[in-house]
Design a protein around this motif. Structure first.
Motif, PDB file in Angstrom:
ATOM      1  N   ILE A  11       3.424  -1.192  16.834  1.00 31.85           N
ATOM      2  CA  ILE A  11       3.930  -2.507  16.393  1.00 31.85           C
ATOM      3  C   ILE A  11       4.109  -2.544  14.875  1.00 31.85           C
ATOM      4  O   ILE A  11       5.066  -3.123  14.359  1.00 31.85           O
ATOM      5  N   VAL A  12       3.191  -1.874  14.158  1.00 33.54           N
ATOM      6  CA  VAL A  12       3.282  -1.847  12.691  1.00 33.54           C
ATOM      7  C   VAL A  12       4.501  -1.020  12.261  1.00 33.54           C
ATOM      8  O   VAL A  12       5.252  -1.410  11.360  1.00 33.54           O
ATOM      9  N   LEU A  13       4.709   0.095  12.944  1.00 33.86           N
ATOM     10  CA  LEU A  13       5.900   0.907  12.633  1.00 33.86           C
ATOM     11  C   LEU A  13       7.163   0.070  12.845  1.00 33.86           C
ATOM     12  O   LEU A  13       8.056   0.049  11.997  1.00 33.86           O
ATOM     13  N   LYS A  14       7.182  -0.634  13.955  1.00 29.18           N
ATOM     14  CA  LYS A  14       8.346  -1.468  14.253  1.00 29.18           C
ATOM     15  C   LYS A  14       8.542  -2.531  13.172  1.00 29.18           C
ATOM     16  O   LYS A  14       9.648  -2.746  12.688  1.00 29.18           O
ATOM     17  N   ASN A  15       7.434  -3.179  12.804  1.00 27.34           N
ATOM     18  CA  ASN A  15       7.519  -4.198  11.748  1.00 27.34           C
ATOM     19  C   ASN A  15       8.014  -3.625  10.421  1.00 27.34           C
ATOM     20  O   ASN A  15       8.581  -4.324   9.601  1.00 27.34           O
ATOM     21  N   GLY A  16       7.773  -2.329  10.223  1.00 32.66           N
ATOM     22  CA  GLY A  16       8.235  -1.673   8.995  1.00 32.66           C
ATOM     23  C   GLY A  16       9.632  -1.091   9.164  1.00 32.66           C
ATOM     24  O   GLY A  16      10.118  -0.383   8.278  1.00 32.66           O
ATOM     25  N   GLY A  17      10.275  -1.326  10.331  1.00 33.84           N
ATOM     26  CA  GLY A  17      11.644  -0.868  10.534  1.00 33.84           C
ATOM     27  C   GLY A  17      11.716   0.593  10.937  1.00 33.84           C
ATOM     28  O   GLY A  17      12.735   1.252  10.734  1.00 33.84           O
ATOM     29  N   ILE A  18      10.638   1.132  11.509  1.00 25.69           N
ATOM     30  CA  ILE A  18      10.633   2.551  11.901  1.00 25.69           C
ATOM     31  C   ILE A  18      10.489   2.639  13.427  1.00 25.69           C
ATOM     32  O   ILE A  18       9.674   1.921  14.019  1.00 25.69           O
ATOM     33  N   ASN A  19      11.261   3.493  14.020  1.00 27.21           N
ATOM     34  CA  ASN A  19      11.269   3.611  15.475  1.00 27.21           C
ATOM     35  C   ASN A  19      10.071   4.425  15.975  1.00 27.21           C
ATOM     36  O   ASN A  19       9.983   5.637  15.739  1.00 27.21           O
ATOM     37  N   PRO A  20       9.116   3.761  16.691  1.00 26.95           N
ATOM     38  CA  PRO A  20       7.906   4.459  17.148  1.00 26.95           C
ATOM     39  C   PRO A  20       8.178   5.494  18.233  1.00 26.95           C
ATOM     40  O   PRO A  20       7.296   6.303  18.544  1.00 26.95           O
ATOM     41  N   GLN A  21       9.387   5.462  18.813  1.00 23.91           N
ATOM     42  CA  GLN A  21       9.738   6.491  19.804  1.00 23.91           C
ATOM     43  C   GLN A  21      10.020   7.820  19.109  1.00 23.91           C
ATOM     44  O   GLN A  21       9.884   8.885  19.714  1.00 23.91           O
ATOM     45  N   ILE A  22      10.414   7.752  17.889  1.00 19.16           N
ATOM     46  CA  ILE A  22      10.781   8.975  17.158  1.00 19.16           C
ATOM     47  C   ILE A  22       9.663   9.406  16.202  1.00 19.16           C
ATOM     48  O   ILE A  22       9.351  10.584  16.081  1.00 19.16           O
ATOM     49  N   TYR A  23       9.076   8.426  15.544  1.00 16.68           N
ATOM     50  CA  TYR A  23       8.088   8.747  14.501  1.00 16.68           C
ATOM     51  C   TYR A  23       6.682   8.292  14.865  1.00 16.68           C
ATOM     52  O   TYR A  23       6.496   7.323  15.601  1.00 16.68           O
ATOM     53  N   SER A  24       5.707   9.016  14.322  1.00 16.92           N
ATOM     54  CA  SER A  24       4.311   8.553  14.412  1.00 16.92           C
ATOM     55  C   SER A  24       3.678   8.799  13.048  1.00 16.92           C
ATOM     56  O   SER A  24       4.233   9.503  12.203  1.00 16.92           O
ATOM     57  N   GLY A  25       2.493   8.209  12.874  1.00 12.79           N
ATOM     58  CA  GLY A  25       1.880   8.395  11.561  1.00 12.79           C
ATOM     59  C   GLY A  25       0.398   8.090  11.579  1.00 12.79           C
ATOM     60  O   GLY A  25      -0.133   7.574  12.563  1.00 12.79           O
ATOM     61  N   PHE A  26      -0.264   8.452  10.473  1.00 16.02           N
ATOM     62  CA  PHE A  26      -1.667   8.054  10.329  1.00 16.02           C
ATOM     63  C   PHE A  26      -1.841   7.334   8.999  1.00 16.02           C
ATOM     64  O   PHE A  26      -1.006   7.445   8.098  1.00 16.02           O
ATOM     65  N   ALA A  27      -2.947   6.568   8.934  1.00 19.12           N
ATOM     66  CA  ALA A  27      -3.248   5.834   7.693  1.00 19.12           C
ATOM     67  C   ALA A  27      -4.752   5.853   7.481  1.00 19.12           C
ATOM     68  O   ALA A  27      -5.524   5.981   8.438  1.00 19.12           O
ATOM     69  N   PHE A  28      -5.144   5.773   6.211  1.00 20.44           N
ATOM     70  CA  PHE A  28      -6.582   5.619   5.914  1.00 20.44           C
ATOM     71  C   PHE A  28      -6.718   4.763   4.667  1.00 20.44           C
ATOM     72  O   PHE A  28      -5.834   4.737   3.815  1.00 20.44           O
ATOM     73  N   GLY A  29      -7.817   4.009   4.609  1.00 22.20           N
ATOM     74  CA  GLY A  29      -8.063   3.173   3.432  1.00 22.20           C
ATOM     75  C   GLY A  29      -9.508   3.337   2.996  1.00 22.20           C
ATOM     76  O   GLY A  29     -10.428   3.136   3.790  1.00 22.20           O
ATOM     77  N   TRP A  30      -9.705   3.745   1.724  1.00 18.11           N
ATOM     78  CA  TRP A  30     -11.054   4.044   1.214  1.00 18.11           C
ATOM     79  C   TRP A  30     -11.401   3.146   0.035  1.00 18.11           C
ATOM     80  O   TRP A  30     -10.536   2.821  -0.772  1.00 18.11           O
ATOM     81  N   GLY A  31     -12.687   2.868  -0.086  1.00 18.99           N
ATOM     82  CA  GLY A  31     -13.162   2.163  -1.282  1.00 18.99           C
ATOM     83  C   GLY A  31     -13.349   3.154  -2.415  1.00 18.99           C
ATOM     84  O   GLY A  31     -14.052   4.153  -2.257  1.00 18.99           O
ATOM     85  N   VAL A  32     -12.690   2.895  -3.548  1.00 17.71           N
ATOM     86  CA  VAL A  32     -12.788   3.826  -4.684  1.00 17.71           C
ATOM     87  C   VAL A  32     -14.200   3.839  -5.264  1.00 17.71           C
ATOM     88  O   VAL A  32     -14.771   4.904  -5.535  1.00 17.71           O
ATOM     89  N   GLU A  33     -14.782   2.650  -5.469  1.00 15.61           N
ATOM     90  CA  GLU A  33     -16.101   2.567  -6.107  1.00 15.61           C
ATOM     91  C   GLU A  33     -17.155   3.324  -5.302  1.00 15.61           C
ATOM     92  O   GLU A  33     -17.913   4.122  -5.841  1.00 15.61           O
ATOM     93  N   ARG A  34     -17.196   3.052  -3.996  1.00 17.14           N
ATOM     94  CA  ARG A  34     -18.205   3.714  -3.156  1.00 17.14           C
ATOM     95  C   ARG A  34     -17.993   5.213  -3.120  1.00 17.14           C
ATOM     96  O   ARG A  34     -18.950   5.984  -3.120  1.00 17.14           O
ATOM     97  N   THR A  35     -16.739   5.606  -3.058  1.00 12.21           N
ATOM     98  CA  THR A  35     -16.440   7.034  -3.032  1.00 12.21           C
ATOM     99  C   THR A  35     -16.978   7.699  -4.296  1.00 12.21           C
ATOM    100  O   THR A  35     -17.632   8.739  -4.248  1.00 12.21           O
ATOM    101  N   TYR A  36     -16.721   7.028  -5.435  1.00 13.86           N
ATOM    102  CA  TYR A  36     -17.215   7.584  -6.701  1.00 13.86           C
ATOM    103  C   TYR A  36     -18.746   7.641  -6.722  1.00 13.86           C
ATOM    104  O   TYR A  36     -19.345   8.620  -7.161  1.00 13.86           O
TER     105      TYR A  36
END
Ligand code: PHE
Length: 344
Positions: free
Chosen positions: A294-319
């Motif tokens: 649904i997110v791919l679709k909302n971004g205008g990308i066809n989920p039948q053709i493309y897939s992807g991964f995402a990650f979100g990290w806290g900079v402070e904690r990582t440091y």
């Protein structure tokens, strides 16, 4: 009494005074002329024996002489004092000047630079998107409908402005995931984005500050799957923390990824034993997962053709989890305490 003799005596005294090289010499000149048995004093003592007509003129002359000598002594005295102190102070005019105290980049800036360069090495492009953002990018477009309880986790600050008819309310970005949709709008796959920006949440304690930073990775292409996600994260952890550190993937739920994980690292403050910062020996650093169709679709990308991964990290904690730093309170990073900051 001879007036020229008095004049000459005064001139002689002043000439002697101006010649004096030390305070001691000046002191003995004072005694010679103005002391109890001094040359001027002796003449003043003789005044009463003079005839009244003479006494007046000579008396005035002697008083003037006494005053002028005193003045000469005191002004030469201050001259000698400045001169004296310069003579006694050693000054090397060739010595280099004192350097003004030099600061350094804030720890968070240092961390951001290091994180960027690690991802740039594997072809990620660094971007930044608005930190005052529409609801659509922060929530709705990320598959979190209005009033959905999942939104609660983001403790959001809303901005008191008129709503956008399509994009909704304005918020301070509670996470960098809003950059996912922005990036999909900006460019087409293949996408390899690293979005590092400020985030805001209504939280303040040992492991939370209301303004913090996240870095968000987004990869979209044909045939992207979980091994790509794992491999990328393991590469980052190895580069940033060294090969000895342990991480774990925990199954989790995010509305905008499916499947989803949270990523923890063994706490460096207590070496995984459990402490006031981590409690159980693991520190939660990131959320991640495969981008929801649904997110791919909302971004205008066809989920039948493309897939992807995402990650979100806290900079402070990582440091904070960098080996050996032992920072066990996130608020220290923003306390403006030079005793703390200059150690890094
Ligand atoms: N935005 C999530 C958070 O702030 C983390 C996340 C990013 C999760 C990307 C999945 C994918 O907690």
């Amino acid at each position: 009494m001879d007036t020229t003799r008095i004049q000459n005596l005064k001139n002689q005294a002043i000439a002697d005074i101006l010649e004096a090289k030390t305070k001691k010499e000046l002191e003995s000149l004072r005694i010679t002329y103005l002391g109890r048995k001094g040359k001027i004093t002796k003449l003043i003592r003789r005044l009463p024996s003079l005839k009244p007509e003479e006494r007046k003129e000579i008396g005035a002359l002697l008083n003037d002489a006494k005053r002028d000598i005193e003045r000469a002594i005191s002004s030469h005295y201050s001259l000698l004092t400045t001169h004296y102190s310069l003579e006694n102070e050693w000054l090397d005019v060739t010595a280099p000047g004192k350097k003004p105290p030099q600061g350094h980049l804030h720890l968070v800036t240092q961390a951001i630079r290091e994180i960027s360069s690690i991802f740039e090495k594997i072809g990620f492009v660094r971007v930044r998107y608005p930190e005052i953002e529409w609801d659509w990018y922060a929530f709705e477009g990320l598959n979190m409908p209005k009033d959905h309880p999942a939104r609660d986790e983001w403790e959001t600050f809303f901005i008191d402005t008129p709503q956008h008819p399509q994009l909704g309310k304005m918020v301070l970005t509670p996470h960098t995931s809003s950059g996912q949709l922005r990036e999909m709008e900006r460019t087409k796959p293949p996408i390899r984005m690293i979005n590092i920006a400020k985030c805001y949440r209504r939280q303040l304690d040992i492991s939370h500050v209301p303004m913090f930073h996240q870095f968000e990775g987004l990869v979209i292409d044909k045939g992207i799957s979980i091994p790509h996600l794992k491999g990328t994260i393991e590469y980052f952890v190895k580069e940033f923390f060294g090969s000895q550190r342990k991480i774990r993937f925990r199954p989790f739920h995010f509305r905008f990824t499916e499947p989803s994980f949270e990523i923890d690292i063994d706490c460096d403050v207590c070496q995984g034993k459990g402490c006031r910062f981590c409690r159980q020996g693991w520190v939660e650093l990131a959320g991640a997962g495969m981008v929801h169709p649904i997110v791919l679709k909302n971004g205008g990308i066809n989920p039948q053709i493309y897939s992807g991964f995402a990650f979100g990290w806290g900079v402070e904690r990582t440091y904070m989890m960098k080996e050996g730093l032992k920072i066990d309170d996130i608020r220290l990073l923003y306390s403006n305490d030079l005793k703390f900051l200059t150690q890094f």
